[in-house]
Enzyme design. Structure first.
Site, PDB file in Angstrom:
ATOM      1  N   ASN A 150       0.679  -1.221   0.013  1.00  0.00           N
ATOM      2  CA  ASN A 150       0.128   0.141  -0.071  1.00  0.00           C
ATOM      3  C   ASN A 150       0.893   1.223   0.086  1.00  0.00           C
ATOM      4  O   ASN A 150       0.448   2.261  -0.708  1.00  0.00           O
ATOM      5  CB  ASN A 150      -0.981  -0.001   0.992  1.00  0.00           C
ATOM      6  CG  ASN A 150      -0.098  -0.136   2.555  1.00  0.00           C
ATOM      7  OD1 ASN A 150       0.519  -0.546   2.597  1.00  0.00           O
ATOM      8  ND2 ASN A 150      -0.835   0.540   3.388  1.00  0.00           N
ATOM      9  N   GLU A 248       3.686  -5.624  12.529  1.00  0.00           N
ATOM     10  CA  GLU A 248       2.797  -4.251  12.237  1.00  0.00           C
ATOM     11  C   GLU A 248       1.485  -4.860  11.282  1.00  0.00           C
ATOM     12  O   GLU A 248       1.768  -4.918  10.058  1.00  0.00           O
ATOM     13  CB  GLU A 248       3.289  -2.984  11.657  1.00  0.00           C
ATOM     14  CG  GLU A 248       4.520  -2.669  12.412  1.00  0.00           C
ATOM     15  CD  GLU A 248       3.918  -1.858  13.773  1.00  0.00           C
ATOM     16  OE1 GLU A 248       2.841  -1.371  13.825  1.00  0.00           O
ATOM     17  OE2 GLU A 248       4.980  -1.830  14.655  1.00  0.00           O
ATOM     18  N   CYS A 282      -3.101   1.626   6.281  1.00  0.00           N
ATOM     19  CA  CYS A 282      -3.762   1.007   7.392  1.00  0.00           C
ATOM     20  C   CYS A 282      -4.165   1.988   8.734  1.00  0.00           C
ATOM     21  O   CYS A 282      -4.919   1.544   9.768  1.00  0.00           O
ATOM     22  CB  CYS A 282      -2.470   0.214   8.081  1.00  0.00           C
ATOM     23  SG  CYS A 282      -0.927   1.256   8.285  1.00  0.00           S
ATOM     24  N   GLU A 461       7.302   0.598  16.139  1.00  0.00           N
ATOM     25  CA  GLU A 461       8.432   1.003  15.307  1.00  0.00           C
ATOM     26  C   GLU A 461       8.401   2.507  15.812  1.00  0.00           C
ATOM     27  O   GLU A 461       7.819   3.015  16.652  1.00  0.00           O
ATOM     28  CB  GLU A 461       7.778   0.906  13.662  1.00  0.00           C
ATOM     29  CG  GLU A 461       7.787  -0.486  13.371  1.00  0.00           C
ATOM     30  CD  GLU A 461       7.476  -0.683  11.863  1.00  0.00           C
ATOM     31  OE1 GLU A 461       6.699   0.142  11.155  1.00  0.00           O
ATOM     32  OE2 GLU A 461       8.287  -1.631  11.163  1.00  0.00           O
TER      33      GLU A 461
HETATM   34  P1  NDP Z   1       0.456  -9.453   3.181  1.00  0.00           P
HETATM   35  O1  NDP Z   1       0.364  -9.965   4.535  1.00  0.00           O
HETATM   36  O2  NDP Z   1      -0.519 -10.103   2.137  1.00  0.00           O
HETATM   37  O3  NDP Z   1       1.818  -8.966   2.621  1.00  0.00           O
HETATM   38  C1  NDP Z   1       2.753  -8.345   3.263  1.00  0.00           C
HETATM   39  C2  NDP Z   1       4.078  -8.765   2.942  1.00  0.00           C
HETATM   40  O4  NDP Z   1       4.293 -10.274   3.385  1.00  0.00           O
HETATM   41  C3  NDP Z   1       4.253  -8.829   1.182  1.00  0.00           C
HETATM   42  O5  NDP Z   1       5.471  -8.679   0.960  1.00  0.00           O
HETATM   43  C4  NDP Z   1       3.939 -10.614   1.192  1.00  0.00           C
HETATM   44  O6  NDP Z   1       4.464 -11.056  -0.065  1.00  0.00           O
HETATM   45  C5  NDP Z   1       4.770 -11.161   2.237  1.00  0.00           C
HETATM   46  N1  NDP Z   1       4.260 -12.531   2.677  1.00  0.00           N
HETATM   47  C6  NDP Z   1       2.916 -13.139   2.198  1.00  0.00           C
HETATM   48  N2  NDP Z   1       2.946 -14.279   2.834  1.00  0.00           N
HETATM   49  C7  NDP Z   1       4.022 -14.439   3.397  1.00  0.00           C
HETATM   50  C8  NDP Z   1       4.775 -15.484   4.290  1.00  0.00           C
HETATM   51  N3  NDP Z   1       4.068 -16.680   4.377  1.00  0.00           N
HETATM   52  N4  NDP Z   1       5.808 -15.215   4.764  1.00  0.00           N
HETATM   53  C9  NDP Z   1       6.513 -14.128   4.756  1.00  0.00           C
HETATM   54  N5  NDP Z   1       6.258 -13.092   4.135  1.00  0.00           N
HETATM   55  C10 NDP Z   1       4.944 -13.102   3.367  1.00  0.00           C
HETATM   56  O7  NDP Z   1      -0.322  -7.742   3.295  1.00  0.00           O
HETATM   57  P2  NDP Z   1      -0.755  -6.976   2.165  1.00  0.00           P
HETATM   58  O8  NDP Z   1       0.593  -6.620   1.060  1.00  0.00           O
HETATM   59  O9  NDP Z   1      -1.899  -7.133   1.402  1.00  0.00           O
HETATM   60  O10 NDP Z   1      -0.800  -5.301   2.914  1.00  0.00           O
HETATM   61  C11 NDP Z   1      -1.930  -5.093   3.269  1.00  0.00           C
HETATM   62  C12 NDP Z   1      -2.130  -5.192   4.864  1.00  0.00           C
HETATM   63  O11 NDP Z   1      -0.955  -4.555   5.312  1.00  0.00           O
HETATM   64  C13 NDP Z   1      -3.316  -4.590   5.331  1.00  0.00           C
HETATM   65  O12 NDP Z   1      -3.817  -5.814   6.343  1.00  0.00           O
HETATM   66  C14 NDP Z   1      -3.046  -3.562   5.908  1.00  0.00           C
HETATM   67  O13 NDP Z   1      -3.542  -3.291   7.188  1.00  0.00           O
HETATM   68  C15 NDP Z   1      -1.371  -3.871   6.560  1.00  0.00           C
HETATM   69  N6  NDP Z   1      -0.618  -2.796   6.856  1.00  0.00           N
HETATM   70  C16 NDP Z   1      -0.411  -2.628   8.173  1.00  0.00           C
HETATM   71  C17 NDP Z   1       0.247  -1.587   8.485  1.00  0.00           C
HETATM   72  C18 NDP Z   1       0.658  -1.127   9.836  1.00  0.00           C
HETATM   73  O14 NDP Z   1       1.413  -0.220  10.364  1.00  0.00           O
HETATM   74  N7  NDP Z   1       0.234  -1.704  11.024  1.00  0.00           N
HETATM   75  C19 NDP Z   1       0.652  -0.464   7.370  1.00  0.00           C
HETATM   76  C20 NDP Z   1       0.233  -0.862   6.141  1.00  0.00           C
HETATM   77  C21 NDP Z   1      -0.311  -2.061   5.768  1.00  0.00           C
HETATM   78  P3  NDP Z   1       3.292 -11.097  -1.523  1.00  0.00           P
HETATM   79  O15 NDP Z   1       3.126  -9.439  -1.735  1.00  0.00           O
HETATM   80  O16 NDP Z   1       4.154 -11.739  -2.636  1.00  0.00           O
HETATM   81  O17 NDP Z   1       2.097 -11.825  -1.145  1.00  0.00           O
END
Ligand code: NDP
Length: 480
Positions: A150, A248, A282, A461
């Site tokens: 995002n 996070e 988020c 963080e």
């Molecule tokens: P995901 O959890 O799908 O993916 C996040 C990252 O993790 C990506 O790089 C993804 O790769 C990777 N990933 C997926 N599966 C695994 C695994 N089994 N082991 C290790 N890494 C893995 O989140 P999104 O990218 O869909 O992002 C949206 C989410 O992030 C929302 O829930 C949002 O709320 C949260 N978010 C939280 C924030 C915070 O600060 N609390 C800030 C911004 C977003 P790939 O893309 O290849 O699947």
């Protein structure tokens, strides 16, 4: 069409398997580049490079590491327009947002931690007549940084900057959906001759690349931002290996509006906090609670403003709302609109896919959507949607709205609008949330702790919290 590559040991390189994945432009729905479909073999090479670089990088003086981070910041700033275009193309966000928020923030992340590390201090505890303790804060070694789609460069640099400043070396995996600006950052590293192996990017799928980083025995800490279910999976594989973990995760943030608020300020900010980046931040407030005397006026004025948000080509400087990040995500968000209707909600504006003509005719756009008439505890009001959808509902008392606000499994951020100072303090104390904004939203001081409670994450963080996470405390006790 071009090809994005990994960055390992200072080299731009292909995945060992030779396999690639399609990378889409959300605004057109078309493939515009290829990215490495890397696997555990690429991760192993990257970890080896990072291990090799660790003794050199960790023994540099703090001033020298700080200068390297400033060099990275300066180069990103120099190429700001190129980075902004890449972020907008890859993610679907309006270019104006990438230009004014995402990329400047990536620059600030490096600058902030370049300075913060020079102010980082350790503790000393004097035991009168017995001796003295002092605590060393030493870098951990090779750390893994995994970031979402995002705010691609913004959140990636928010992790790698403190990790590097503290003297660690990094293996990072950007989201496979938005890899472009991380690739540009690897080119920047080459341009300034950043020390080889200190920062490595392995592109590819989460379950392959991300998980390989999490289970690699030489990766000592994982800093992850993403969805709650992915966080759970990462904790399940990394915790038994006793790795340090910072998670996070998702949110379902309340935006609480009292009738005594500064109305104009609240209205303008609430439009932004609902729909900035197509609601894919988020911290966006997706549940809006309005004190009953103000409810009808708010609803009329809010809907009038929201329906004027221009959905359009992200590359157009006038566009306020761009595309959502992927077709799968668009379908997920649209399915929640159907769910909201099935749960008794009424769509008062938006509620459907938006048609943007010409080159964007097949892009993934959704009209900003406002829904009312839902119960606080229905699925639409409990589950994270992460798109341009908000619900609005009235409330009568502080106790009632606190119960609504705190009713979800999440606890990342909350926004509160009131001119009553006592009420602001009272409510802020009781909100189950890592962050509370009073009469503002997304005002960020990078020194403050950032993170969530409940299913929104573990750890904090920001500022010294991040430097504590990326160092190991060692206490040394000296007897008199
Ligand atoms: P995901 O959890 O799908 O993916 C996040 C990252 O993790 C990506 O790089 C993804 O790769 C990777 N990933 C997926 N599966 C695994 C695994 N089994 N082991 C290790 N890494 C893995 O989140 P999104 O990218 O869909 O992002 C949206 C989410 O992030 C929302 O829930 C949002 O709320 C949260 N978010 C939280 C924030 C915070 O600060 N609390 C800030 C911004 C977003 P790939 O893309 O290849 O699947």
């Amino acid at each position: 069409m071009f090809t994005i590559s990994n960055f390992i040991g200072g080299n731009i390189c292909n995945p060992i398997s030779g396999h690639y994945l399609d990378n889409f432009e959300p605004a057109t729905g078309k493939v515009y580049s290829l990215i490495p479909d890397s696997d555990h073999n690429d991760v192993a090479v990257a970890v080896e490079a990072a291990q090799k670089a660790f003794p050199y990088w960790s023994s540099l003086s703090i001033e020298t590491r700080s200068v390297w981070l400033i060099k990275l910041a300066d180069k990103i700033e120099e190429h700001l327009e190129q980075f902004a275009e890449a972020e907008s193309k890859d993610n679907g966000k309006p270019i104006t947002l990438a230009r004014t928020m995402d990329i400047p923030r990536a620059v600030s992340n490096f600058k902030f931690f370049a300075h913060a590390i020079t102010q980082f201090h350790s503790e000393s505890h004097h035991m009168e007549g017995v001796g003295i303790n002092y605590t060393l804060r030493q870098p951990i070694g090779v750390v893994g940084c995994i970031s979402p789609w995002n705010l691609p460069l913004y959140l990636l640099t928010w992790k790698i900057a403190p990790a590097l400043a503290a003297g660690n070396t990094v293996v990072a995996k950007p989201s496979e959906i938005t890899p472009y600006t991380a690739f540009l950052l690897s080119k920047v590293c080459q341009e300034i001759n950043f020390p080889a192996g200190v920062l490595n990017f392995v592109h590819g799928l989460g379950p392959k690349v991300g998980e390989s980083i999490c289970v690699h025995p030489s990766v000592k800490a994982i800093s992850f931002t993403g969805g709650t279910s992915t966080g759970k999976r990462i904790a399940s594989v990394a915790a038994p290996m006793f790795k340090k973990l910072s998670l996070e995760l998702g949110g379902k943030n309340p935006n609480i509006i009292f009738a005594d608020c500064d109305y104009e300020e609240m209205l303008a900010t609430s439009v932004r906090s609902s729909f900035a980046n197509q609601g894919q931040i988020c911290l966006c407030g997706s549940r809006i609670f309005v004190e009953r005397p103000l409810y009808e006026k708010f609803k009329t004025d809010f809907v009038a403003r929201v329906s004027k948000l221009q959905v359009g080509d992200p590359m157009d400087n006038n566009t306020k709302t761009g595309a959502v990040v992927s077709e799968a995500h668009m379908n997920k968000v649209l399915s929640y609109i159907e769910l909201a209707k099935a749960e008794g909600g009424t769509v008062i504006t938006g509620g459907e896919r938006a048609n943007v003509p010409d080159r964007c005719a097949e892009g993934w756009f959704i009209n900003p959507t406002v829904i009312e008439g839902l119960a606080y505890n229905c699925r639409t009001n409990q589950e994270e949607i992460f798109g341009p959808i908000v619900t609005i509902m009235p409330f009568d008392t502080e106790e009632e709205v606190l119960m609504y606000a705190n009713s979800t499994d999440y606890g990342l951020a909350a926004t509160l609008w009131t001119q009553n100072l006592s009420r602001a303090h009272r409510m802020a104390e009781k909100l189950a949330s890592g962050i509370v904004w009073v009469n503002c939203w997304l005002v960020r001081d990078l020194r403050t702790p950032f993170g969530g409670v409940k299913n929104s994450g573990v750890g904090r963080e920001g500022g010294m919290e991040a430097l504590h996470f990326f160092t190991e405390a060692k206490n040394i006790c000296i007897s008199y």
